[in-house]
Design a protein around this motif. Structure first.
Motif, PDB file in Angstrom:
ATOM      1  N   THR A   2       0.933  -1.162  -0.151  1.00  0.00           N
ATOM      2  CA  THR A   2      -0.080  -0.075  -0.401  1.00  0.00           C
ATOM      3  C   THR A   2       1.191   1.150  -0.621  1.00  0.00           C
ATOM      4  OG1 THR A   2      -0.319   0.376   2.073  1.00  0.00           O
ATOM      5  CG2 THR A   2      -1.756  -1.331   1.592  1.00  0.00           C
ATOM      6  N   LEU A   3       0.165   2.529  -0.152  1.00  0.00           N
ATOM      7  CA  LEU A   3       1.032   3.728  -0.323  1.00  0.00           C
ATOM      8  C   LEU A   3       1.602   4.114   1.247  1.00  0.00           C
ATOM      9  CD1 LEU A   3       1.992   6.401  -1.291  1.00  0.00           C
ATOM     10  CD2 LEU A   3      -0.105   7.577  -1.446  1.00  0.00           C
ATOM     11  N   THR A   4       0.983   3.483   2.250  1.00  0.00           N
ATOM     12  CA  THR A   4       1.878   4.126   3.578  1.00  0.00           C
ATOM     13  C   THR A   4       2.533   2.700   4.005  1.00  0.00           C
ATOM     14  OG1 THR A   4      -0.479   3.809   4.251  1.00  0.00           O
ATOM     15  CG2 THR A   4       0.724   4.492   5.829  1.00  0.00           C
ATOM     16  N   GLU A   5       2.801   1.647   2.978  1.00  0.00           N
ATOM     17  CA  GLU A   5       3.990   0.280   3.787  1.00  0.00           C
ATOM     18  C   GLU A   5       4.997   0.872   2.609  1.00  0.00           C
ATOM     19  OE1 GLU A   5       1.934  -3.354   4.279  1.00  0.00           O
ATOM     20  OE2 GLU A   5       2.153  -3.001   1.856  1.00  0.00           O
ATOM     21  N   ASP A  53       2.519  -2.112  -8.998  1.00  0.00           N
ATOM     22  CA  ASP A  53       1.983  -3.221  -7.836  1.00  0.00           C
ATOM     23  C   ASP A  53       1.026  -1.994  -7.346  1.00  0.00           C
ATOM     24  OD1 ASP A  53       2.787  -5.136  -8.468  1.00  0.00           O
ATOM     25  OD2 ASP A  53       4.831  -5.298  -6.659  1.00  0.00           O
ATOM     26  N   LEU A  54       0.615  -0.635  -7.645  1.00  0.00           N
ATOM     27  CA  LEU A  54      -0.620   0.317  -6.573  1.00  0.00           C
ATOM     28  C   LEU A  54      -1.159   0.338  -7.051  1.00  0.00           C
ATOM     29  CD1 LEU A  54       2.335   2.953  -4.702  1.00  0.00           C
ATOM     30  CD2 LEU A  54       1.569   0.632  -3.418  1.00  0.00           C
ATOM     31  N   GLU A  58      -2.484   5.809  -6.726  1.00  0.00           N
ATOM     32  CA  GLU A  58      -2.090   6.327  -6.141  1.00  0.00           C
ATOM     33  C   GLU A  58       0.076   7.133  -5.954  1.00  0.00           C
ATOM     34  OE1 GLU A  58      -3.636   4.256  -2.042  1.00  0.00           O
ATOM     35  OE2 GLU A  58      -2.162   3.486  -2.525  1.00  0.00           O
TER      36      GLU A  58
END
Ligand code: DAH
Length: 334
Positions: A2-5, A53-54, A58
């Motif tokens: 994810t973007l946060t990761e 992969d996002l 994003e």
């Protein structure tokens, strides 16, 4: 991912770099660190490939984060590289300190031939006394070499066994005296010259004879010159060339072109042996007339000395052939 990761992973990469950078001590360490982050399989490079992969909405945001990190890291690497390079430079300078006490590289240095050195020294002495340096041809006519110098046709020096004849009436000059005639015919008195040059005689080479040798001729013609002036000039020369502590002796001699003629000897004070250094005399009135001067009006004197002889006396050289053999063991001593 994810973007946060992704954002956290990016922060992680920066934190790792900050931690590792303290241990980077050489440019090689730095390159290793760079490859670990930015190389083909580096951590940041891998993070870039995970962008796909996002979800597409994003990706732009994630790309911004990664590009900003990349820029930061590149800047940090460049700064570090500068510091390390400077350190390496200092280190190299410290290592390369010169040792000035080591012997230098020997390079052979050319020198003037001893005869050239002696000739220049003699020229120097007479230039200081106000003489000009003149020159004349080495191939001469009998007229200049003999006749004009009052050397009659029956004089033994004219014999073809003594001179190198090149043809009828033409020869290699046997002395520098013909230059006297050439100069006087060209100039009006006062005349004050020396003439150094090569001379040729049919002598078999031995320790004191060489078919080619050098002389210096001197000539001074002016109103009122006497034998006393000649003695003074020669005395000055002896003192300048051989140094103080020599005495001179004149003895009667004969040259067809001077009257009276003399032979000059010198001797180191306190020693026995007189050494002949030159022939000299008052220019013969017939020679003055021959060049168009009036012997009632002007008088002159002249001398001729051998350069080889001067060098041999000065340095204690006993064989004239040494000057021609080009043996560096001999030449390098001067
Ligand atoms: N020309 C003479 C020679 O070769 C040397 C000489 C003697 C030159 C007396 C002179 C002189 O000018 O005055 O032996």
């Amino acid at each position: 991912m994810t973007l946060t990761e992704l954002a956290r992973a990016a922060e992680e990469i920066w934190a790792q770099w900050e931690k590792a950078s303290g241990g980077v001590k050489t440019l090689e360490d730095l390159e290793t660190a760079r490859i670990q982050i930015l190389g083909r399989k580096g951590r940041l490079t891998q993070l870039f490939s995970s962008l796909r992969d996002l979800p597409s909405q994003e990706r732009a945001e994630a790309g911004k984060i990664l590009n900003a990190l990349k820029e930061r890291i590149e800047e940090a690497l460049a700064k570090k590289r500068e510091v390390l390079a400077q350190g390496a430079q200092w280190e190299r300078l410290a290592r390369e300190r010169y040792d000035f006490s080591l012997p230098g590289k020997w390079r052979p240095l050319g020198k003037l031939h001893p005869l050239t050195q002696v000739r220049l020294e003699i020229e120097e002495i007479f230039l200081r006394l106000g003489f000009d340096v003149a020159s004349g041809p080495e191939i001469e006519t009998e007229y200049y070499n003999f006749e004009a110098l009052n050397i009659g046709p029956d004089h033994p020096a004219r014999d073809e066994w003594d001179s190198f004849y090149l043809g009828e009436g033409v020869l290699l000059r046997t002395h520098t005296s013909p230059v006297q005639i050439r100069v006087m015919k060209e100039r009006k008195p006062p005349v004050r010259i020396i003439c150094p040059g090569r001379c040729y005689r049919r002598d078999n080479p031995d320790a004191t004879h060489s078919p080619v040798f050098h002389q210096v001729e001197l000539l001074w013609v002016e109103k009122g010159l006497t034998f006393a002036h000649l003695k003074w000039v020669i005395g000055e020369f002896v003192r300048a060339f051989f140094g103080p502590g020599y005495e001179m002796r004149f003895s009667a001699d004969f040259f067809p072109f001077t009257e009276p003629s003399a032979q000059v000897h010198i001797r180191k004070k306190g020693t026995e042996k007189w050494l002949e250094i030159m022939g000299a005399g008052m220019v013969h009135p017939r020679v003055l007339e021959e060049v168009g001067y009036d012997p009632e009006e002007v008088t002159g004197f002249a001398f001729g000395l051998g350069i080889e002889r001067m060098a041999m006396l000065r340095y204690g050289i006993e064989d004239i052939r040494l000057f021609w053999q080009n043996d560096l063991r001999f030449l390098s001593q001067f």
